[in-house]
Design an enzyme around this catalytic site. Structure first.
Site, PDB file in Angstrom:
ATOM      1  N   ALA A  67       0.848  -1.194   0.000  1.00 13.15           N
ATOM      2  CA  ALA A  67       0.000   0.000   0.000  1.00 13.15           C
ATOM      3  C   ALA A  67       0.880   1.239   0.000  1.00 13.15           C
ATOM      4  O   ALA A  67       2.056   1.199   0.381  1.00 13.15           O
ATOM      5  CB  ALA A  67      -0.906  -0.010   1.224  1.00 13.15           C
ATOM      6  N   GLY A 117       2.976  -5.889   0.028  1.00 14.38           N
ATOM      7  CA  GLY A 117       1.820  -6.429  -0.667  1.00 14.38           C
ATOM      8  C   GLY A 117       2.159  -7.005  -2.032  1.00 14.38           C
ATOM      9  O   GLY A 117       1.472  -7.908  -2.516  1.00 14.38           O
ATOM     10  N   GLU A 120       3.264 -10.416  -1.300  1.00 15.01           N
ATOM     11  CA  GLU A 120       2.100 -11.173  -0.844  1.00 15.01           C
ATOM     12  C   GLU A 120       1.230 -11.600  -2.023  1.00 15.01           C
ATOM     13  O   GLU A 120       0.651 -12.691  -2.029  1.00 15.01           O
ATOM     14  CB  GLU A 120       1.298 -10.352   0.164  1.00 15.01           C
ATOM     15  N   GLU A 142       7.118  -4.863   6.283  1.00 16.79           N
ATOM     16  CA  GLU A 142       6.120  -4.085   7.033  1.00 16.79           C
ATOM     17  C   GLU A 142       6.541  -3.773   8.462  1.00 16.79           C
ATOM     18  O   GLU A 142       6.169  -2.730   9.022  1.00 16.79           O
ATOM     19  CB  GLU A 142       4.780  -4.833   7.034  1.00 16.79           C
TER      20      GLU A 142
END
Length: 470
Positions: A67, A117, A120, A142
């Site tokens: 993000a 992300g 991921e 993160e």
């Protein structure tokens, strides 16, 4: 509406999804991207002419990040709690779960950096081919911004490589180069740039029945075991927990949340594990520490570097003023009979880069009753934060960003606070003023808040208004 994903199907029935989030230098998760990803996954699953898919990036900058940190910083300012944080990230998690359960093989051609992300997303694919270039790093960083991977990272990576391998990566946020990523099992193959998509496409054609993750197959077991009885449990959870608490002094909640998510979640089926991950994530995004780390060390530091090319604009006068005050407070503590060891330990527990005492400092006579180390740490942090507010009021600093960056980068003020003025916001303006008043009664006028700070506290006027987080 601009497209975020180009969807093309070749003559062999392999869909190529090219990610290209508009007006962003790097692909990131946005509401528009997430919605289009879910639409693309639905096409893969439903279209009879699609045998499988390859996902890659259309950007030369790399594959994908997570993000946008500026979006996440803004969340805290909304006042949303843990439940709202979980709701905000839920669509992305659903998109990745739908991807891995689409029933057809999906390979990812990772053509550059894939972090957060982005990695991921790769983990949710059934096969991962990484560009064979040292700059094409992958990882889940993160924790460095006070968060945990909430796109399934705490659940898929341990299920893929085992908890003993996954935890050090999750707790360090390490960027892993291709050769090591292959050796660890984070990716399945490496390929040069001109063959990357072709290698991924070949796998899809050769594995028509591979549209299911191992962890969704009945009887799957996490490599190396899970829970308290796993052979690695003592090292992975017992020793690691002790090390995390020793290193962070409980000032950084993200490492502990990661340990909880991995320990609890991996003992459950995937969907339940993902729910545990989300529950561990919510308080982190809603809390001030992640906001502080993201705002000061990444968003504001990055903006300063883009504007000036370096951080030489940090006010030397400001830094020296705080450094002298810090040293003099160390002397004041000694004069009160506080032991040098306790002063040094209090500074370390608070996260300050160094003790306020010189190497040869001694107490002539330490009192029998010593103060609490945490209270001493709060005293040191508060005095420096109060002085930063004075410097802003007096024009020594032009804007709050300078106060925070200067304190963290040049003085060693703890990262978790986000800097001196962010620390005031973390405590809360009214609570900070009340704390300073109490310190002034006990230790002197140097702790007395200024009239301007009192007024700011009464109106709860933040140093960083919501619309000006950066």
């Amino acid at each position: 509406m601009p497209s975020h994903i180009r969807f093309e199907v070749d003559a062999d029935g392999v869909a190529l999804l090219t990610l290209d989030v508009p007006e962003r230098p790097m692909n990131v998760f946005t509401p528009g991207f997430t919605a289009e990803l879910r639409e693309a996954v639905a096409q893969i699953a439903q279209r009879a002419d699609v045998r499988g898919a390859v996902i890659t990036s259309g950007k030369a900058s790399g594959f994908m990040a997570g993000a946008d940190l500026k979006d996440l910083v803004g969340f805290h300012a909304t006042g949303g709690g843990a439940a709202e944080a979980i709701e905000a990230i839920a669509p992305g998690g659903r998109a990745l779960r739908e991807l891995e359960r689409c029933g057809k093989p999906v390979a990812v051609a990772i053509n550059g950096v894939a972090l957060g992300g982005g990695f991921e997303l790769a983990l949710a694919c059934h096969h991962r081919v990484l560009l064979d270039d040292p700059r094409a790093v992958v990882g889940l960083p993160e924790v460095t911004v006070g968060l945990l991977p909430v796109g399934g990272g705490t659940q898929r990576l341990p299920r893929l490589v085992g908890i003993a391998r996954a935890l050090p990566l999750l707790l360090s946020g390490k960027h892993v180069a291709p050769a090591e990523a292959l050796a660890l099992g984070m990716v399945d193959a490496l390929a040069p740039a001109d063959q990357l998509v072709a290698v991924a496409r070949r796998w899809v054609l050769d594995h028509p029945d591979a549209g299911q993750q191992p962890w969704d197959v009945k009887g799957f077991q996490v490599p190396g075991g899970v829970g308290a009885l796993a052979p690695h449990a003592g090292a992975s959870f017992g020793a690691t927990l002790a090390q995390v608490r020793r290193d962070t002094h409980d000032q950084l909640p993200a490492p502990l949340a990661i340990l909880s998510a991995v320990y609890e979640g991996t003992q459950l089926p995937m969907d339940a594990g993902l729910a545990v991950e989300a529950q561990c994530f919510g308080p982190l995004l809603a809390g001030p520490v992640a906001r502080n780390l993201m705002r000061t060390l990444f968003v504001n530091r990055g903006a300063a570097l883009r504007r000036k090319g370096d951080l030489s604009a940090i006010s030397t006068a400001y830094v020296e003023r705080l450094r002298q005050l810090y040293r003099s407070e160390g002397v004041a503590l000694l004069s009160e009979g506080v032991s040098p060891a306790l002063i040094a330990n209090a500074a370390r527990q608070a996260g300050l880069g160094e003790s306020p005492l010189t190497a040869d400092a001694t107490a002539e006579q330490a009192t029998a009753s010593q103060p609490d180390a945490r209270a001493v740490g709060e005293r040191l942090l508060s005095l420096l934060a109060l002085e930063a507010a004075r410097c802003l009021e007096e024009g020594v600093l032009k804007q709050p960003v300078e106060a925070d960056l200067g304190a963290v980068l040049a003085l060693g003020y703890p990262d978790w606070t986000g800097g001196t003025l962010s620390y005031i916001e973390t405590v809360g303006l009214p609570a900070f003023v009340a704390r300073c008043d109490a310190l002034a009664q006990r230790h002197g006028e140097r702790f007395k808040p200024t009239a301007a700070l009192r007024q700011r506290a009464q109106s709860n006027t933040l140093f960083y208004p919501v619309e000006h987080a950066a």
